[in-house]
Design an enzyme around this catalytic site. Sequence first.
Site, PDB file in Angstrom:
ATOM      1  N   CYS A   1      -0.366   4.000   2.370  1.00 37.00           N
ATOM      2  CA  CYS A   1      -0.062   3.736   3.786  1.00 37.00           C
ATOM      3  C   CYS A   1       1.416   3.988   4.087  1.00 37.00           C
ATOM      4  O   CYS A   1       1.754   4.543   5.119  1.00 37.00           O
ATOM      5  CB  CYS A   1      -0.368   2.289   4.161  1.00 37.00           C
ATOM      6  N   ASP A   2       2.303   3.529   3.214  1.00 34.19           N
ATOM      7  CA  ASP A   2       3.719   3.431   3.581  1.00 34.19           C
ATOM      8  C   ASP A   2       4.676   4.291   2.757  1.00 34.19           C
ATOM      9  O   ASP A   2       5.871   4.328   3.055  1.00 34.19           O
ATOM     10  CB  ASP A   2       4.169   1.960   3.470  1.00 34.19           C
TER      11      ASP A   2
ATOM     12  N   CYS B   1       0.841  -1.204   0.000  1.00 35.25           N
ATOM     13  CA  CYS B   1       0.000   0.000   0.000  1.00 35.25           C
ATOM     14  C   CYS B   1       0.874   1.252   0.000  1.00 35.25           C
ATOM     15  O   CYS B   1       1.506   1.574   1.014  1.00 35.25           O
ATOM     16  CB  CYS B   1      -0.904  -0.031   1.230  1.00 35.25           C
TER      17      CYS B   1
HETATM   18  C1  LIG Z   1       0.485  -5.056   5.438  1.00 35.72           C
HETATM   19  C2  LIG Z   1      -0.667  -4.076   5.393  1.00 35.72           C
HETATM   20  C3  LIG Z   1      -0.473  -2.780   5.854  1.00 35.72           C
HETATM   21  C4  LIG Z   1      -1.536  -1.863   5.834  1.00 35.72           C
HETATM   22  N1  LIG Z   1      -1.305  -0.609   6.309  1.00 35.72           N
HETATM   23  C5  LIG Z   1      -2.338   0.278   6.361  1.00 35.72           C
HETATM   24  C6  LIG Z   1      -2.131   1.596   6.885  1.00 35.72           C
HETATM   25  O1  LIG Z   1      -1.039   1.957   7.301  1.00 35.72           O
HETATM   26  N2  LIG Z   1      -3.215   2.421   6.895  1.00 35.72           N
HETATM   27  C7  LIG Z   1      -4.449   2.064   6.415  1.00 35.72           C
HETATM   28  O2  LIG Z   1      -5.379   2.867   6.491  1.00 35.72           O
HETATM   29  N3  LIG Z   1      -4.649   0.835   5.892  1.00 35.72           N
HETATM   30  C8  LIG Z   1      -3.626  -0.063   5.854  1.00 35.72           C
HETATM   31  N4  LIG Z   1      -3.829  -1.312   5.319  1.00 35.72           N
HETATM   32  C9  LIG Z   1      -5.168  -1.632   4.774  1.00 35.72           C
HETATM   33  C10 LIG Z   1      -6.145  -1.950   5.930  1.00 35.72           C
HETATM   34  O3  LIG Z   1      -5.562  -2.886   6.815  1.00 35.72           O
HETATM   35  C11 LIG Z   1      -7.443  -2.492   5.337  1.00 35.72           C
HETATM   36  O4  LIG Z   1      -7.986  -1.518   4.477  1.00 35.72           O
HETATM   37  C12 LIG Z   1      -8.476  -2.828   6.408  1.00 35.72           C
HETATM   38  O5  LIG Z   1      -7.960  -3.732   7.352  1.00 35.72           O
HETATM   39  C13 LIG Z   1      -9.716  -3.437   5.772  1.00 35.72           C
HETATM   40  O6  LIG Z   1     -10.628  -3.695   6.799  1.00 35.72           O
HETATM   41  P1  LIG Z   1     -11.820  -4.732   6.653  1.00 35.72           P
HETATM   42  O7  LIG Z   1     -12.480  -4.759   7.986  1.00 35.72           O
HETATM   43  O8  LIG Z   1     -12.616  -4.438   5.458  1.00 35.72           O
HETATM   44  O9  LIG Z   1     -11.146  -6.152   6.334  1.00 35.72           O
HETATM   45  P2  LIG Z   1      -9.926  -6.994   6.966  1.00 35.72           P
HETATM   46  O10 LIG Z   1      -9.032  -6.164   7.787  1.00 35.72           O
HETATM   47  O11 LIG Z   1      -9.366  -7.714   5.778  1.00 35.72           O
HETATM   48  O12 LIG Z   1     -10.670  -8.036   7.910  1.00 35.72           O
HETATM   49  C14 LIG Z   1     -11.448  -9.070   7.407  1.00 35.72           C
HETATM   50  C15 LIG Z   1     -11.961  -9.907   8.550  1.00 35.72           C
HETATM   51  O13 LIG Z   1     -12.904 -10.851   8.042  1.00 35.72           O
HETATM   52  C16 LIG Z   1     -12.666 -12.099   8.653  1.00 35.72           C
HETATM   53  N5  LIG Z   1     -13.256 -13.133   7.806  1.00 35.72           N
HETATM   54  C17 LIG Z   1     -12.911 -13.529   6.548  1.00 35.72           C
HETATM   55  N6  LIG Z   1     -13.699 -14.551   6.145  1.00 35.72           N
HETATM   56  C18 LIG Z   1     -14.570 -14.797   7.161  1.00 35.72           C
HETATM   57  C19 LIG Z   1     -15.619 -15.738   7.362  1.00 35.72           C
HETATM   58  N7  LIG Z   1     -15.945 -16.649   6.441  1.00 35.72           N
HETATM   59  N8  LIG Z   1     -16.289 -15.717   8.543  1.00 35.72           N
HETATM   60  C20 LIG Z   1     -15.996 -14.821   9.500  1.00 35.72           C
HETATM   61  N9  LIG Z   1     -15.004 -13.885   9.358  1.00 35.72           N
HETATM   62  C21 LIG Z   1     -14.306 -13.891   8.213  1.00 35.72           C
HETATM   63  C22 LIG Z   1     -11.145 -12.155   8.801  1.00 35.72           C
HETATM   64  O14 LIG Z   1     -10.746 -13.118   9.752  1.00 35.72           O
HETATM   65  C23 LIG Z   1     -10.886 -10.722   9.284  1.00 35.72           C
HETATM   66  O15 LIG Z   1     -11.120 -10.628  10.667  1.00 35.72           O
HETATM   67  C24 LIG Z   1      -2.801  -2.243   5.329  1.00 35.72           C
HETATM   68  C25 LIG Z   1      -2.991  -3.555   4.862  1.00 35.72           C
HETATM   69  C26 LIG Z   1      -1.951  -4.468   4.893  1.00 35.72           C
HETATM   70  C27 LIG Z   1      -2.166  -5.876   4.386  1.00 35.72           C
END
Ligand SMILES: Cc1cc2nc3c(=O)[nH]c(=O)nc-3n(C[C@H](O)[C@H](O)[C@H](O)COP(=O)(O)OP(=O)(O)OC[C@H]3O[C@@H](n4cnc5c(N)ncnc54)[C@H](O)[C@@H]3O)c2cc1C
Length: 328
Positions: A149-150, A146
Amino acid sequence: MTLSEVPSNSSEQVKKVKVLILGSGPAGLSAALYTARANLEPVVLTGMDLGGQVSLTNTIENYPGFPEGVGGQELVDLFQKQAERFGASVEYDTATEVELSERPFKIKTYNSEYLADVLIISTGAQPNHLNVPGEKEFTGRGVSYCATCDGWFFKDKNVVVVGGGDSAIEESLFLTRYAKNINIVHRRDSLRAGVILQQRAFNHPKIQFTWDSVITEITGEGKVEKVNIQNVNTGETSEIPTDGVFIFIGHKPSTQLFADSIDLDENGYIKTGLSLSTNVPGVYVSGEAGDPTYRQVITSAGMGAAAAMQAIRFLESQEVDQTVPVTT
Ligand SMILES: Cc1cc2nc3c(=O)[nH]c(=O)nc-3n(C[C@H](O)[C@H](O)[C@H](O)COP(=O)(O)OP(=O)(O)OC[C@H]3O[C@@H](n4cnc5c(N)ncnc54)[C@H](O)[C@@H]3O)c2cc1C
């Protein structure tokens, strides 16, 4: 913590809930906070990654309210505590099957079965990985998925970008704000990105290309120092000294479970709009499962709050409907 570390409760039981939230990332936990504060006693199923993608991140510097940054794990712990304070329950379980043709919706999990009046899907997405040595070890220490982010951490540094599609080129152009030099390593001899993006990249003095090449290893002492690459045509190997590796080779939403019951777009994201509704009344989406564009903690959390508000309204409208006498 992963599900395999959590003691499993094998007893089959059906639990009736008003709001079931799939996913414990920023979207799911924000939806939990809002529905809990509406006294709906939401249940959050964590999935395999408690806290979602954020919990894999060392420091988040772009979430408002934390001027010095905040640890990714710390941030989701705070999200969870805040939601639990108002009555949300967080269950270490994963949805394995959904039946959404009638309400209450039926959701099977590893440990039990739920009947839910409303479902909020917050199952997130995953960036595709190179799966080469060093990638996992250096994630958060030079390996990133990202630029928004970084990118900031790479002021006046050299970075390698992997990929040749729109994302790779857009993110490379974004990185030119910070980095001294961007070397785009692509496994083909041409880009898949749109023509205008290509022209911008080709004309940018900070961007150079390494064609027909793949990264075979990322190495360094405590931080990224170089990548080993191989030419796919000649097999010749070489190395590129670098301070960081940005990997943009696609992003996969975790939505396969819903493929038969909810409309997905051609890339697997759940189709939605500002209302966060899906084609099934009473089923909402929040976060990256329905967002191919922004993919940030703050936007995912915002979508969680909005989906929760829509779900609350939906449940209120159903209650009103039920008390209206049927007139003939
Ligand atoms: C390495 C990295 C660094 C990042 N750094 C930043 C940053 O600095 N700033 C920023 O704003 N964003 C950052 N991001 C992006 C940010 O983390 C994501 O945009 C955010 O986490 C998305 O949130 P979400 O809740 O949609 O999904 P996710 O965080 O992907 O969470 C999905 C959840 O769904 C659950 N799940 C999946 N399938 C099922 C199922 N069948 N049943 C029940 N639960 C399930 C998973 O276990 C998880 O808990 C980064 C991402 C990564 C990978």
